[in-house]
Design an enzyme around this catalytic site. Structure first.
Site, short mmCIF file in Angstrom:
data_model
loop_
_atom_site.label_atom_id
_atom_site.label_comp_id
_atom_site.label_asym_id
_atom_site.label_seq_id
_atom_site.Cartn_x
_atom_site.Cartn_y
_atom_site.Cartn_z
CD GLU A 110 -2.49 -1.25 2.71
OE1 GLU A 110 -2.26 -0.36 3.57
OE2 GLU A 110 -3.18 -2.25 2.93
CE LYS A 112 5.26 4.96 7.02
NZ LYS A 112 5.15 6.35 7.41
CG ASP A 114 4.20 12.33 5.28
OD1 ASP A 114 4.11 11.89 6.45
OD2 ASP A 114 5.09 13.12 4.91
CE1 TYR A 220 -3.08 2.01 8.95
CE2 TYR A 220 -3.31 4.05 7.74
CZ TYR A 220 -2.95 3.38 8.88
OH TYR A 220 -2.45 4.06 9.95
CE LYS A 308 9.47 7.05 6.42
NZ LYS A 308 9.66 7.11 7.84
CB CYS A 402 7.43 49.48 0.02
SG CYS A 402 6.50 48.57 -1.21
CB CYS A 405 4.81 52.32 -3.11
SG CYS A 405 4.71 51.91 -1.36
CB CYS A 420 4.23 47.96 1.83
SG CYS A 420 3.70 49.54 1.17
CB CYS A 425 1.65 49.78 -1.87
SG CYS A 425 2.96 48.79 -2.61
S1 IVH Z 1 -0.16 0.09 8.70
C1 IVH Z 1 -0.28 -2.19 12.54
N1 IVH Z 1 -0.65 1.21 6.39
O1 IVH Z 1 2.48 5.02 8.88
C2 IVH Z 1 -0.60 -1.31 11.38
N2 IVH Z 1 0.27 2.56 8.11
O2 IVH Z 1 4.80 4.06 11.11
C3 IVH Z 1 0.35 -0.22 11.29
N3 IVH Z 1 0.59 4.90 7.48
O3 IVH Z 1 1.31 5.12 12.18
C4 IVH Z 1 0.10 0.77 10.26
N4 IVH Z 1 -0.18 4.72 5.43
O4 IVH Z 1 0.11 6.49 10.47
C5 IVH Z 1 -0.18 1.38 7.64
N5 IVH Z 1 -1.16 2.09 4.30
C6 IVH Z 1 -0.70 2.25 5.54
C7 IVH Z 1 -0.26 3.51 5.99
C8 IVH Z 1 0.23 3.61 7.29
C9 IVH Z 1 0.32 5.56 6.33
C10 IVH Z 1 1.20 5.51 8.67
C11 IVH Z 1 0.45 5.23 9.95
C12 IVH Z 1 1.41 4.59 10.88
C13 IVH Z 1 2.73 4.88 10.26
C14 IVH Z 1 3.65 3.72 10.47
#
Ligand code: IVH
Length: 669
Positions: A110, A112, A114, A220, A308, A402, A405, A420, A425
């Site tokens: 999936e 991740k 942010d 998720y 990551k 400024c 002006c 300003c 202006c």
């Molecule tokens: S799974 C036990 N799936 O990433 C399940 N986390 O450090 C743990 N996050 O705190 C999380 N997308 O805030 C999971 N598709 C995804 C995610 C996801 C973002 C974040 C979540 C979690 C952190 C993991």
């Protein structure tokens, strides 16, 4: 009544369906106007029959309450976080451990997202509460704010006894850019990335603010469910989707760790095309039985890992640091860069946000710097490399005048921005005019942004006061302006000359001076010219006026160009005095007040002055003819007499309310 209940139910279902289509699937089936009509019908039904209102109705997303702090909520099941992988070999190591322990390697991959991790709990299919992850054991109750996020359903498709789901609240890239631009316009600190922006928006005690920031969510994980049998991560995702919860569509099943790595690499490239920011990929063993076997450490499950992405950063050189005046008068530095390609685009400039940041990070013209994109979208300088300096680099300081002006630049206390203050202006003229003519200010009907754009663009208006010398012919020369509308606009401009003083004071666009503060100020100072010499020390003596307001008022009138505009407005026939009523009387003329006891914040002399300014009389003894007796702490015998005579009694708050009300009535016409 049965009909009404049925109609309400149908409307709600219909609205929920369209919310899901719009906010979750991004595929609206009806127009916004049609949707609004459904909502309006439901709201009207609920207003007429409050007994029909239910907590999970679409009208109930933002309750009026403002919290004073968040309650904490202990999670029934700990909300774990993930271990990180940064390379192919980290992934291989993870996979080996999984295969050794459970001999499986079907993984769901999936994105991740942010954002901010949340838990949402439904009972009998209805939203019960939502909490942040917190430390994994205890989070904060953010129910009111989560309810304001329209992609999160208040009602599931099935009335499951209990469902606890975990997801991520995020701010889309465009909303992040919009919010930061607005913050910069206001001279406020910007959010460093969409995650901070989402967290900041979610942790608002006023859910209206959360509602105003387009947040969204993806779910998720099913943490707990009663009423469904789920075997795999794929089942979980499909189940959540069936229940109307938003699930990110980009997940995929991989049969081995090499496929996983390939997909991670693909998304490292593709991430820039997504409308939200991701910081990696999450690799999860598909089988829930396998997960049971693998178990977890105190902090994270053994069946999942976060891959990551490496940070996207590049080196380049600052060719110049230029200073721009924004449309609200904020003076901000921008770095012009040697063009480099970064995160999918060529970057040749980076906002430096404000001069504090330039000084803090010691960024100089000519420096070699490291850049990235905040939220994968806004180019930013992370740091310079001082060790690479040749000695030719130039420190750029805030300008004293400024650049647009030449007015003196002001830095309001407590703000990061330089400004300003000149209302005329050229950089901020359009905004000044839009605000000047707006409903809360001079209320000039027909003078909206489109007309102002043309007036400024054609050079007919170079200063605010110029609008009062426009003629029919000039107005007719504008696009989409026939003789009739030109005449109407001219009339509206002329009529605005009679607007009460508080409106003109508001219209000047002095920071922190909206209509309410302007009314207070004009109650104390009955003529615009009195503001020319007033000091901040005098202004803060007015109970409602703090140092910030006082400073912006004095800074505005200290600018000779602003005073010149006020003078020109006076010459054009605008009203600069708190007007007399028709009979030439002030609103409290003929009314008598007696003060007794000490008031909590107003000195007796001040209360007297405020009453007298509105025409009232303050006398020292109570009689049948006294209209009001103002009572403070430890009142004297005057109080007893007032009670004996049955006279109206006011405390300080009631006195202020009365003065405000009279002042408002008096200035409204
Ligand atoms: S799974 C036990 N799936 O990433 C399940 N986390 O450090 C743990 N996050 O705190 C999380 N997308 O805030 C999971 N598709 C995804 C995610 C996801 C973002 C974040 C979540 C979690 C952190 C993991």
């Amino acid at each position: 009544m049965a009909d009404l209940i049925e109609r309400t139910r149908r409307l709600r279902d219909e609205i929920r369906k369209h919310e899901y289509q719009y906010y979750v699937l991004d595929n609206p089936l009806i127009t916004d106007a049609e949707f609004d009509a459904l909502m309006a019908e439901l709201a009207a039904l609920e207003t007429a029959h409050p007994e029909l209102v239910s907590f999970d109705s679409p009208t109930q997303r933002v309750a009026g309450e403002i919290l004073d702090k968040f309650k904490t909520i202990a999670h029934r099941y700990p909300l774990l976080s993930l271990d990180n992988a940064f390379s192919y070999s980290d992934l291989v190591q993870f996979d080996q451990r999984v295969r050794t322990m459970v001999n499986q390697n079907d993984y769901v991959i999936e994105l991740k997202i942010d954002g901010v991790s949340i838990l949402v709990v439904y009972e009998n299919g209805a939203f019960l509460y939502a909490a942040t992850r917190g430390d994994g054991l205890v989070g904060e109750d953010v129910s009111a704010n989560i309810r304001a996020i329209k992609s999160i359903p208040l009602k599931l498709k099935t009335a499951l006894p209990r469902l606890e789901v975990r997801g991520e609240v995020y701010m889309p890239k465009r909303e992040f850019a919009r919010l930061n631009a607005a913050k910069e316009d206001q001279g406020e600190r910007v959010f460093a990335n969409p995650r901070n922006a989402a967290a900041g928006s979610l942790r608002q005690l006023n859910p209206q603010i959360t509602a105003s920031r387009s947040l969204a969510a993806f779910f998720y994980d099913v943490v707990y469910v009663e009423g469904a049998d789920l075997q795999t991560q794929q089942d979980m995702l499909a189940f959540m989707q069936e229940q109307g919860l938003p699930v990110n569509p980009e997940f995929q099943l991989c049969r081995n760790i090499d496929q996983v790595y390939k997909l991670c690499q693909q998304f490292a490239e593709k991430r820039h095309q997504l409308p939200y920011d991701i910081d990696g990929m999450v690799v999860k063993l598909n089988s829930l039985a396998g997960r049971e076997e693998l178990g977890q450490t105190a902090k994270s499950p053994r069946w999942a890992i976060a891959y990551k992405f490496p940070p996207e950063e590049k080196q380049t050189r600052v060719v110049d640091i230029v200073v721009n005046v924004g449309r609200t008068g904020i003076i901000a530095p921008t770095a012009l860069l040697e063009p480099v390609s970064l995160a999918g685009t060529t970057v040749s400039r980076a906002s430096l946000h404000n001069f504090d940041l330039v000084a803090e990070r010691d960024i100089r013209k000519g420096d070699l710097v490291l850049i990235h994109k905040a939220g994968d979208i806004i180019p930013e300088i992370i740091k310079p490399f001082p060790e690479k300096r040749s000695g030719q680099e130039v420190i750029v300081r805030p300008p004293e005048h400024c650049p647009a002006c030449d007015s003196m630049v002001v830095r309001p206390a407590g703000e990061v921005a330089y400004r300003c203050e000149n209302i005329n202006c050229p950089a901020r003229l359009k905004e000044s005019l839009i605000f000047f003519a707006s409903r809360d200010a001079m209320d000039i009907e027909g003078m909206g942004p489109a007309v102002i754009e043309q007036l400024v663009g054609s050079g007919l208006v170079k200063r605010v006061e110029d609008i009062y010398s426009l003629n029919q012919e000039q107005l007719q020369s504008l696009q989409r302006m026939g003789p009739k509308s030109a005449a109407k606009l001219l009339q509206a401009i002329d009529k605005s000359k009679q607007q009460p003083l508080f409106r003109l004071l508001t219209a000047l666009g002095i920071r922190h001076v909206g209509p309410k503060i302007a009314k207070i100020l004009t109650r104390h100072y009955g003529h615009m010219e009195q503001f020319y010499d007033v000091t901040a020390d005098e202004l803060v003596k007015i109970p409602e006026i703090g140092a910030k307001i006082a400073e912006s008022v004095t800074a505005f009138f200290a600018e000779p160009r602003n005073r010149a505009t006020v003078e020109k407005l006076k010459m054009a026939g605008l009203n600069l005095t708190a007007a007399k009523t028709a009979a030439g009387q002030l609103p409290l003329t003929g009314q008598s007040f007696v003060l007794t006891g000490s008031l909590p914040s107003l000195a007796r002399s001040e209360a007297t002055r405020m009453i007298e300014e509105l025409g009232g009389r303050v006398s020292s003894s109570v009689s049948k003819k006294t209209d009001y007796v103002v009572v403070g702490d430890d009142p004297g015998s005057k109080y007893d007499k007032a009670v004996q005579l049955g006279l109206p009694l006011l405390d300080e708050a009631a006195l202020i309310a009365l003065l405000e009300e009279r002042h408002d009535l008096y200035t409204k016409n």
